[in-house]
Structures are given as structure tokens and as C-alpha cells.
Design a protein around this motif. Structure first.
Motif, PDB file in Angstrom:
ATOM      1  N   ASP A  55       0.821  -1.205   0.000  1.00  0.00           N
ATOM      2  CA  ASP A  55       0.000   0.000   0.000  1.00  0.00           C
ATOM      3  C   ASP A  55       0.864   1.269   0.000  1.00  0.00           C
ATOM      4  O   ASP A  55       0.584   2.232   0.696  1.00  0.00           O
ATOM      5  N   TRP A  56       1.929   1.243  -0.807  1.00  0.00           N
ATOM      6  CA  TRP A  56       2.795   2.422  -0.915  1.00  0.00           C
ATOM      7  C   TRP A  56       2.009   3.557  -1.582  1.00  0.00           C
ATOM      8  O   TRP A  56       1.352   3.344  -2.615  1.00  0.00           O
ATOM      9  N   PRO A  57       2.021   4.784  -1.038  1.00  0.00           N
ATOM     10  CA  PRO A  57       1.111   5.844  -1.503  1.00  0.00           C
ATOM     11  C   PRO A  57       1.576   6.608  -2.740  1.00  0.00           C
ATOM     12  O   PRO A  57       0.914   7.564  -3.154  1.00  0.00           O
ATOM     13  N   ARG A  58       2.677   6.220  -3.363  1.00  0.00           N
ATOM     14  CA  ARG A  58       3.213   7.005  -4.476  1.00  0.00           C
ATOM     15  C   ARG A  58       2.228   7.132  -5.634  1.00  0.00           C
ATOM     16  O   ARG A  58       2.031   8.218  -6.177  1.00  0.00           O
ATOM     17  N   ARG A  59       1.612   6.024  -6.031  1.00  0.00           N
ATOM     18  CA  ARG A  59       0.707   6.078  -7.181  1.00  0.00           C
ATOM     19  C   ARG A  59      -0.492   6.971  -6.913  1.00  0.00           C
ATOM     20  O   ARG A  59      -0.928   7.726  -7.798  1.00  0.00           O
ATOM     21  N   ARG A  60      -1.046   6.889  -5.711  1.00  0.00           N
ATOM     22  CA  ARG A  60      -2.184   7.750  -5.379  1.00  0.00           C
ATOM     23  C   ARG A  60      -1.774   9.212  -5.406  1.00  0.00           C
ATOM     24  O   ARG A  60      -2.496  10.064  -5.927  1.00  0.00           O
ATOM     25  N   ALA A  61      -0.604   9.513  -4.852  1.00  0.00           N
ATOM     26  CA  ALA A  61      -0.131  10.896  -4.830  1.00  0.00           C
ATOM     27  C   ALA A  61       0.124  11.408  -6.244  1.00  0.00           C
ATOM     28  O   ALA A  61      -0.228  12.545  -6.574  1.00  0.00           O
ATOM     29  N   ARG A  62       0.726  10.571  -7.091  1.00  0.00           N
ATOM     30  CA  ARG A  62       0.991  11.000  -8.474  1.00  0.00           C
ATOM     31  C   ARG A  62      -0.307  11.241  -9.233  1.00  0.00           C
ATOM     32  O   ARG A  62      -0.409  12.182 -10.028  1.00  0.00           O
ATOM     33  N   ALA A  63      -1.314  10.403  -8.997  1.00  0.00           N
ATOM     34  CA  ALA A  63      -2.600  10.598  -9.663  1.00  0.00           C
ATOM     35  C   ALA A  63      -3.225  11.932  -9.262  1.00  0.00           C
ATOM     36  O   ALA A  63      -3.766  12.659 -10.111  1.00  0.00           O
ATOM     37  N   VAL A  64      -3.124  12.273  -7.987  1.00  0.00           N
ATOM     38  CA  VAL A  64      -3.670  13.553  -7.518  1.00  0.00           C
ATOM     39  C   VAL A  64      -2.879  14.719  -8.099  1.00  0.00           C
ATOM     40  O   VAL A  64      -3.463  15.718  -8.551  1.00  0.00           O
ATOM     41  N   PHE A  65      -1.562  14.603  -8.073  1.00  0.00           N
ATOM     42  CA  PHE A  65      -0.742  15.663  -8.660  1.00  0.00           C
ATOM     43  C   PHE A  65      -1.122  15.898 -10.116  1.00  0.00           C
ATOM     44  O   PHE A  65      -1.353  17.036 -10.544  1.00  0.00           O
ATOM     45  N   GLY A  66      -1.174  14.836 -10.920  1.00  0.00           N
ATOM     46  CA  GLY A  66      -1.494  14.987 -12.334  1.00  0.00           C
ATOM     47  C   GLY A  66      -2.872  15.570 -12.556  1.00  0.00           C
ATOM     48  O   GLY A  66      -3.071  16.448 -13.408  1.00  0.00           O
ATOM     49  N   GLU A  67      -3.835  15.102 -11.784  1.00  0.00           N
ATOM     50  CA  GLU A  67      -5.207  15.601 -11.909  1.00  0.00           C
ATOM     51  C   GLU A  67      -5.281  17.099 -11.633  1.00  0.00           C
ATOM     52  O   GLU A  67      -5.885  17.868 -12.398  1.00  0.00           O
ATOM     53  N   LEU A  68      -4.676  17.524 -10.531  1.00  0.00           N
ATOM     54  CA  LEU A  68      -4.734  18.940 -10.152  1.00  0.00           C
ATOM     55  C   LEU A  68      -3.918  19.819 -11.088  1.00  0.00           C
ATOM     56  O   LEU A  68      -4.369  20.887 -11.513  1.00  0.00           O
ATOM     57  N   TYR A  69      -2.705  19.396 -11.389  1.00  0.00           N
ATOM     58  CA  TYR A  69      -1.831  20.205 -12.242  1.00  0.00           C
ATOM     59  C   TYR A  69      -2.481  20.448 -13.599  1.00  0.00           C
ATOM     60  O   TYR A  69      -2.473  21.566 -14.119  1.00  0.00           O
ATOM     61  N   ASP A  70      -3.069  19.408 -14.178  1.00  0.00           N
ATOM     62  CA  ASP A  70      -3.698  19.551 -15.489  1.00  0.00           C
ATOM     63  C   ASP A  70      -4.988  20.359 -15.410  1.00  0.00           C
ATOM     64  O   ASP A  70      -5.273  21.187 -16.281  1.00  0.00           O
ATOM     65  N   ALA A  71      -5.787  20.136 -14.368  1.00  0.00           N
ATOM     66  CA  ALA A  71      -7.064  20.843 -14.245  1.00  0.00           C
ATOM     67  C   ALA A  71      -6.869  22.333 -13.981  1.00  0.00           C
ATOM     68  O   ALA A  71      -7.665  23.167 -14.441  1.00  0.00           O
ATOM     69  N   LEU A  72      -5.819  22.689 -13.240  1.00  0.00           N
ATOM     70  CA  LEU A  72      -5.551  24.100 -12.939  1.00  0.00           C
ATOM     71  C   LEU A  72      -4.919  24.830 -14.122  1.00  0.00           C
ATOM     72  O   LEU A  72      -4.898  26.067 -14.148  1.00  0.00           O
ATOM     73  N   GLY A  73      -4.405  24.088 -15.110  1.00  0.00           N
ATOM     74  CA  GLY A  73      -3.667  24.695 -16.212  1.00  0.00           C
ATOM     75  C   GLY A  73      -4.414  25.788 -16.967  1.00  0.00           C
ATOM     76  O   GLY A  73      -3.899  26.909 -17.123  1.00  0.00           O
ATOM     77  N   PRO A  74      -5.629  25.523 -17.485  1.00  0.00           N
ATOM     78  CA  PRO A  74      -6.328  26.565 -18.244  1.00  0.00           C
ATOM     79  C   PRO A  74      -6.614  27.825 -17.430  1.00  0.00           C
ATOM     80  O   PRO A  74      -6.505  28.944 -17.949  1.00  0.00           O
ATOM     81  N   LEU A  75      -6.998  27.645 -16.164  1.00  0.00           N
ATOM     82  CA  LEU A  75      -7.265  28.811 -15.322  1.00  0.00           C
ATOM     83  C   LEU A  75      -5.992  29.619 -15.078  1.00  0.00           C
ATOM     84  O   LEU A  75      -5.992  30.854 -15.158  1.00  0.00           O
ATOM     85  N   ALA A  76      -4.899  28.923 -14.757  1.00  0.00           N
ATOM     86  CA  ALA A  76      -3.631  29.608 -14.516  1.00  0.00           C
ATOM     87  C   ALA A  76      -3.147  30.312 -15.772  1.00  0.00           C
ATOM     88  O   ALA A  76      -2.644  31.447 -15.714  1.00  0.00           O
ATOM     89  N   GLU A  77      -3.288  29.660 -16.921  1.00  0.00           N
ATOM     90  CA  GLU A  77      -2.904  30.284 -18.194  1.00  0.00           C
ATOM     91  C   GLU A  77      -3.694  31.566 -18.423  1.00  0.00           C
ATOM     92  O   GLU A  77      -3.136  32.595 -18.855  1.00  0.00           O
ATOM     93  N   ALA A  78      -4.979  31.543 -18.110  1.00  0.00           N
ATOM     94  CA  ALA A  78      -5.812  32.735 -18.284  1.00  0.00           C
ATOM     95  C   ALA A  78      -5.304  33.890 -17.426  1.00  0.00           C
ATOM     96  O   ALA A  78      -5.290  35.045 -17.863  1.00  0.00           O
ATOM     97  N   ARG A  79      -4.859  33.563 -16.201  1.00  0.00           N
ATOM     98  CA  ARG A  79      -4.347  34.635 -15.320  1.00  0.00           C
ATOM     99  C   ARG A  79      -3.048  35.217 -15.860  1.00  0.00           C
ATOM    100  O   ARG A  79      -2.846  36.437 -15.844  1.00  0.00           O
ATOM    101  N   VAL A  80      -2.163  34.368 -16.355  1.00  0.00           N
ATOM    102  CA  VAL A  80      -0.905  34.870 -16.923  1.00  0.00           C
ATOM    103  C   VAL A  80      -1.202  35.762 -18.126  1.00  0.00           C
ATOM    104  O   VAL A  80      -0.588  36.814 -18.299  1.00  0.00           O
ATOM    105  N   ARG A  81      -2.160  35.364 -18.950  1.00  0.00           N
ATOM    106  CA  ARG A  81      -2.532  36.205 -20.094  1.00  0.00           C
ATOM    107  C   ARG A  81      -3.086  37.550 -19.643  1.00  0.00           C
ATOM    108  O   ARG A  81      -2.779  38.587 -20.239  1.00  0.00           O
ATOM    109  N   GLN A  82      -3.905  37.527 -18.606  1.00  0.00           N
ATOM    110  CA  GLN A  82      -4.469  38.777 -18.092  1.00  0.00           C
ATOM    111  C   GLN A  82      -3.371  39.742 -17.652  1.00  0.00           C
ATOM    112  O   GLN A  82      -3.409  40.941 -17.961  1.00  0.00           O
TER     113      GLN A  82
END
Length: 324
Positions: free
Chosen positions: A272-299
Motif C-alpha cells: 500500500d505504498w502511496p506514491r501512485r495515489r499521490a501521483r494521480a492527484v498531482f497529475g489531476e490537479l496540475y492539469d485541471a488548474l492549467g487553463p485557469l492559470a494560463e488565463a491569469r498569466v494572459r491577463q
């Protein structure tokens, strides 16, 4: 755990491990020395991260005023931001140009290569099952006390390759190749060293070179600290300004893990090593936040140059993994 800065609190989580380990990842393995990760907010580190996340691969230079404004999103003052730009330019991380009285900056070609290589390794941690041949690489060395700077550099390079100290002069890795180690030993002109390969050792288990309890705690803390952000993002309650801060902090946290856990083989890890769960969360959040963060940089950029703002683009974890 170090205290959180105001920007980290806004992002919803704090860095679970200190920046000293990560310094080797960014400063000692590359063509050009990028800023070392520090506790708290480092203007130089922020500038490189932001350019790497939203302007990497582009040769156009950005107005210094726009870069200062971006860093100010993280509670960094103008004086500190401008000083960081000048230091990065002196070190060759940034290139500068002038248009009238205005100064513009962009990543140098060498810094761009460094960011691509480092980012690829960082996001691939835990992303898939890596095969392991069951063979460990051991690096043994002996350096006199008066060569402490060389010894520090050697240890940093070994960390980058996924080694950890079993004993003071004996470092082990489950994945590093002997050719890689031999190459940088020759580069550093270290002759009092040997590189070995072994399938097993009698006595101290080789996996004990890593503090598995500390690593598990770091993953568990990451999962706990990001949970509120995940809930708010799912509920549509994260704006573009907060997304930029959160996404930057997210990468700051995740980039510390390869130094703690260089994709240690699952065969030698507890259940039950937590690496895979942590990586899944990281990828999910990093990708989901991308469009919003890009919009702020453009602003922010549009306030200073409306023609450059549409060129801002974020990268997904898949993009970064595929880059070389």
C-alpha cells in the motif's frame, strides 16, 4: 514541516519537505545552474518556474514589468523581483533585450533545455510501472576533508541520479547505470571511487538507505494537504489568480519527491505504498488548474503587451513527460 507563506495558504497546501534536497536536482545536473529551491518564496525560483510553465520554448522576450507583475501575484515586492531578473540574467538563465528604455527578458536556450529535462523527470515519478532487473548500483568513494566542496558536489550528483547513502562513503541506487556514474566521476576527476553492481547484499538491507517512514509521511501529507483544493476545484470555486498560485505551489511540492523517492522499485517497498495515489492527484490537479492559470498569466501580460498575451500556453503532465 516548515511554516506556510501566505501564498501557500492561498494555494491550499504547504511544501512538506525542505528545499535543501531539491537543490541538487536543479543546480548540479544541468548545463546551467537554475535557482536552488528555498524555503518560502524565492523570486528567482518563481520567475524560472513561471517562464517554464507558460512561456517555455518561445523565443520572444517578455517585458520586465510584466514579469515583475507576475511575481507580485506571490506577494513578492517589485524591488526583489527586479533584482531577481538581473541576477538570473547575469547567470545566463535569462537573456535580455531593450526596446527603447524598456527591458525585456526570456529564457536562454540552455535554461530551456534544463527545464525540459528536469520537468520530464519530475512529472514521470510514479506515473507508470517501471521494470526493475533486481540489480543495485553501488558507488563507493573516499575524499579527504579538505575536498569538502567536491564531496558536496559528488553527493548532489549522486542524489540526482537516484542514489542514497547506505554508509558515509557507500551510496546505492536501484536504477542508475554505471556509465552515468563513471561519466561524472571522470568529469569531476575523482579517481578514488568505484562503481559496482550487485543483486543482493548480506547484512544491512540496501533499501534501508532510504527513510521509508519519512517518504510515506511526505506522500500522506501531500494527499491530505491537497484534499481541500481538490474539493474546491471540483466545485468550481477556484478563480484564475488562485489557480496560478496553487499550480505553481503544486509543482514546487512535487519536484521535491524525486530526491526523496527516485521511483524506488515496488518489489522492495511496503504494501500500500502511496506514491501512485499521490501521483494521480498531482497529475489531476496540475492539469485541471492549467487553463485557469494560463488565463491569469494572459491577463497580467496583456496589461503590458497585448500582442504577446495570446501566445501564453500551459503544459500538461503528458506534454512534460513526452518532452526531452
Amino acid at each position: 514541516m516548515p511554516p506556510s507563506t501566505s501564498a501557500e495558504v492561498a494555494a491550499g497546501f504547504a511544501v512538506p519537505v525542505n528545499g535543501g534536497v531539491t537543490a541538487g536536482l536543479e543546480a548540479d545536473s544541468t548545463d546551467i545552474p537554475l535557482p536552488r529551491r528555498q524555503a518560502g518564496t524565492s523570486p528567482q525560483h518563481l520567475l524560472v518556474t513561471l517562464l517554464g510553465d507558460y512561456w517555455n520554448g518561445r523565443r520572444e522576450h517578455l517585458p520586465s514589468a510584466a514579469l515583475v507583475a507576475l511575481v507580485e501575484e506571490f506577494d513578492v515586492g517589485e524591488v526583489s523581483a527586479r533584482a531577481a531578473l538581473r541576477r538570473l540574467a547575469r547567470r545566463g538563465v535569462l537573456e535580455s533585450s531593450k526596446v527603447g528604455r524598456n527591458t525585456y527578458y526570456g529564457l536562454s536556450a540552455s535554461a530551456t533545455r534544463t527545464i525540459v529535462q528536469s520537468s520530464s523527470r519530475i512529472v514521470q515519478l510514479g506515473a507508470g510501472e517501471q521494470s526493475w532487473d533486481g540489480v543495485w548500483t553501488l558507488a563507493t568513494f573516499s575524499l579527504p576533508e579538505e575536498q569538502r566542496d567536491l564531496r558536496h558536489l559528488l553527493r548532489s550528483r549522486l542524489r540526482w541520479l537516484g542514489f542514497a547513502p547506505l554508509f558515509d562513503g557507500v551510496w546505492v541506487s536501484p536504477r542508475a547505470s554505471t556509465d552515468e556514474v563513471r561519466e561524472f566521476l571522470d568529469e569531476l576527476e575523482i579517481s578514488s571511487a568505484a562503481v559496482l553492481r550487485a543483486e543482493q547484499a548480506v547484512g544491512t538491507p540496501l533499501i534501508s538507505a532510504w527513510d521509508l517512514g519519512e517518504i510515506r509521511h511526505a506522500y500522506d501529507a501531500f494527499l491530505a494537504d491537497t484534499s481541500p483544493l481538490r474539493e474546491r476545484l471540483d466545485g468550481g470555486d477556484v478563480g484564475s489568480a488562485e489557480a496560478l498560485i496553487a499550480r505553481t505551489r503544486l509543482m514546487d511540492v512535487w519536484r521535491t519527491f524525486p530526491a526523496l523517492d527516485p521511483d524506488l522499485p515496488e518489489e522492495v517497498l511496503p504494501a500500500d505504498w502511496p506514491r501512485r495515489r499521490a501521483r494521480a492527484v498531482f497529475g489531476e490537479l496540475y492539469d485541471a488548474l492549467g487553463p485557469l492559470a494560463e488565463a491569469r498569466v494572459r491577463q497580467v501580460l496583456a496589461r503590458f503587451d497585448a500582442t504577446l498575451a495570446p501566445l501564453v500556453a500551459h503544459h500538461t503532465t503528458a506534454d512534460l513527460s513526452a518532452a526531452r
